[in-house]
Design a protein around this motif. Sequence first.
Motif, mmCIF file in Angstrom:
data_model
loop_
_atom_site.group_PDB
_atom_site.id
_atom_site.type_symbol
_atom_site.label_atom_id
_atom_site.label_comp_id
_atom_site.label_asym_id
_atom_site.label_seq_id
_atom_site.Cartn_x
_atom_site.Cartn_y
_atom_site.Cartn_z
ATOM 1 N N THR A 94 -14.046 9.028 29.941
ATOM 2 C CA THR A 94 -13.982 7.680 29.386
ATOM 3 C C THR A 94 -15.386 7.071 29.436
ATOM 4 O O THR A 94 -16.345 7.724 29.842
ATOM 5 C CB THR A 94 -13.014 6.791 30.192
ATOM 6 O OG1 THR A 94 -13.529 6.613 31.513
ATOM 7 C CG2 THR A 94 -11.623 7.402 30.267
ATOM 8 N N ARG A 95 -15.485 5.798 29.056
ATOM 9 C CA ARG A 95 -16.748 5.082 29.193
ATOM 10 C C ARG A 95 -16.446 3.675 29.678
ATOM 11 O O ARG A 95 -15.363 3.135 29.418
ATOM 12 C CB ARG A 95 -17.538 5.077 27.889
ATOM 13 C CG ARG A 95 -16.837 4.482 26.720
ATOM 14 C CD ARG A 95 -17.627 4.670 25.412
ATOM 15 N NE ARG A 95 -16.852 4.284 24.267
ATOM 16 C CZ ARG A 95 -16.742 3.041 23.810
ATOM 17 N NH1 ARG A 95 -17.389 2.065 24.388
ATOM 18 N NH2 ARG A 95 -15.998 2.780 22.759
ATOM 19 N N ASP A 97 -16.243 -0.213 29.850
ATOM 20 C CA ASP A 97 -16.126 -1.291 28.864
ATOM 21 C C ASP A 97 -17.100 -2.405 29.270
ATOM 22 O O ASP A 97 -16.702 -3.448 29.786
ATOM 23 C CB ASP A 97 -14.686 -1.804 28.797
ATOM 24 C CG ASP A 97 -14.482 -2.854 27.726
ATOM 25 O OD1 ASP A 97 -15.443 -3.150 26.967
ATOM 26 O OD2 ASP A 97 -13.364 -3.395 27.652
ATOM 27 N N ASN A 99 -19.116 -4.321 27.375
ATOM 28 C CA ASN A 99 -19.161 -5.523 26.538
ATOM 29 C C ASN A 99 -17.997 -6.479 26.739
ATOM 30 O O ASN A 99 -18.079 -7.638 26.335
ATOM 31 C CB ASN A 99 -19.256 -5.136 25.063
ATOM 32 C CG ASN A 99 -20.568 -4.453 24.767
ATOM 33 O OD1 ASN A 99 -21.607 -4.826 25.297
ATOM 34 N ND2 ASN A 99 -20.523 -3.433 23.936
ATOM 35 N N ASN A 100 -16.919 -6.026 27.339
ATOM 36 C CA ASN A 100 -15.769 -6.905 27.561
ATOM 37 C C ASN A 100 -15.418 -6.992 29.042
ATOM 38 O O ASN A 100 -15.643 -8.019 29.673
ATOM 39 C CB ASN A 100 -14.559 -6.450 26.737
ATOM 40 C CG ASN A 100 -14.804 -6.630 25.254
ATOM 41 O OD1 ASN A 100 -15.104 -7.718 24.805
ATOM 42 N ND2 ASN A 100 -14.684 -5.556 24.495
ATOM 43 N N ASP A 144 -12.627 1.763 37.849
ATOM 44 C CA ASP A 144 -11.458 1.803 36.983
ATOM 45 C C ASP A 144 -10.293 2.378 37.782
ATOM 46 O O ASP A 144 -10.455 3.314 38.573
ATOM 47 C CB ASP A 144 -11.746 2.673 35.753
ATOM 48 C CG ASP A 144 -10.591 2.649 34.775
ATOM 49 O OD1 ASP A 144 -10.330 1.572 34.204
ATOM 50 O OD2 ASP A 144 -9.947 3.701 34.608
ATOM 51 N N LEU A 190 -12.815 2.600 28.710
ATOM 52 C CA LEU A 190 -12.328 2.805 27.359
ATOM 53 C C LEU A 190 -12.229 4.312 27.106
ATOM 54 O O LEU A 190 -13.054 5.073 27.588
ATOM 55 C CB LEU A 190 -13.291 2.209 26.336
ATOM 56 C CG LEU A 190 -13.519 0.705 26.413
ATOM 57 C CD1 LEU A 190 -14.681 0.301 25.515
ATOM 58 C CD2 LEU A 190 -12.254 -0.039 26.029
#
Length: 191
Positions: A94-95, A97, A99-100, A144, A190
């Motif tokens: 995954t990466r 998130d 920006n949010n 996460d 994400l």
Amino acid sequence: MTTATLGSLTWERAVDRPDLLADSTAAAIRAWAADDPQVAGAVLVAEIDPELADTAAMTEAYGVPLSASVNCVLVGGRRAGAEKVAAALVRATTRADVNNAVKRLLDVRKASFLPMDRATAESGMEYGGITPLGLPAGYRVLADAAVAADDAGSGGTVVIGSGLRRSKLSLPGALLVRAPGVEVVDGLALA
């Protein structure tokens, strides 16, 4: 001496091999082990070729499942002149998130990755080996929720940096998210 295998690597207790750890990482593991006896036997280290420290290269060379790798990225942002920095831990599949989720958690107008020279200077760790264990006290550590999941390919074990390019740490993901200062966040990553 405790040893284990994951992929083609042989893992030893990290507390027995401080030579394979950044100084701050070794100190953090010692302090954590003093508070939690499970840590000394569960946090393991393996030496690798430093040219293979990047996740994709390490996965291919040593047969470690990609889903076992957890990346640690340093992110910062400002609001009202105050800077906030965090480490974001996400599975390599995954990466973060940034920006949010990270921006919201840090309560900053814009979040971005720390420049490599700043990240290595402030952390005292090498690029490609930055780990959540031993980061500066002012950094938040956001993980996460999937980091703690029992992944079928690794039996719940995750692989993270050691602070140095020439080694990696492995430990249960469920233990990593209980490390001092770690905040578990749903939706930090994400796909």
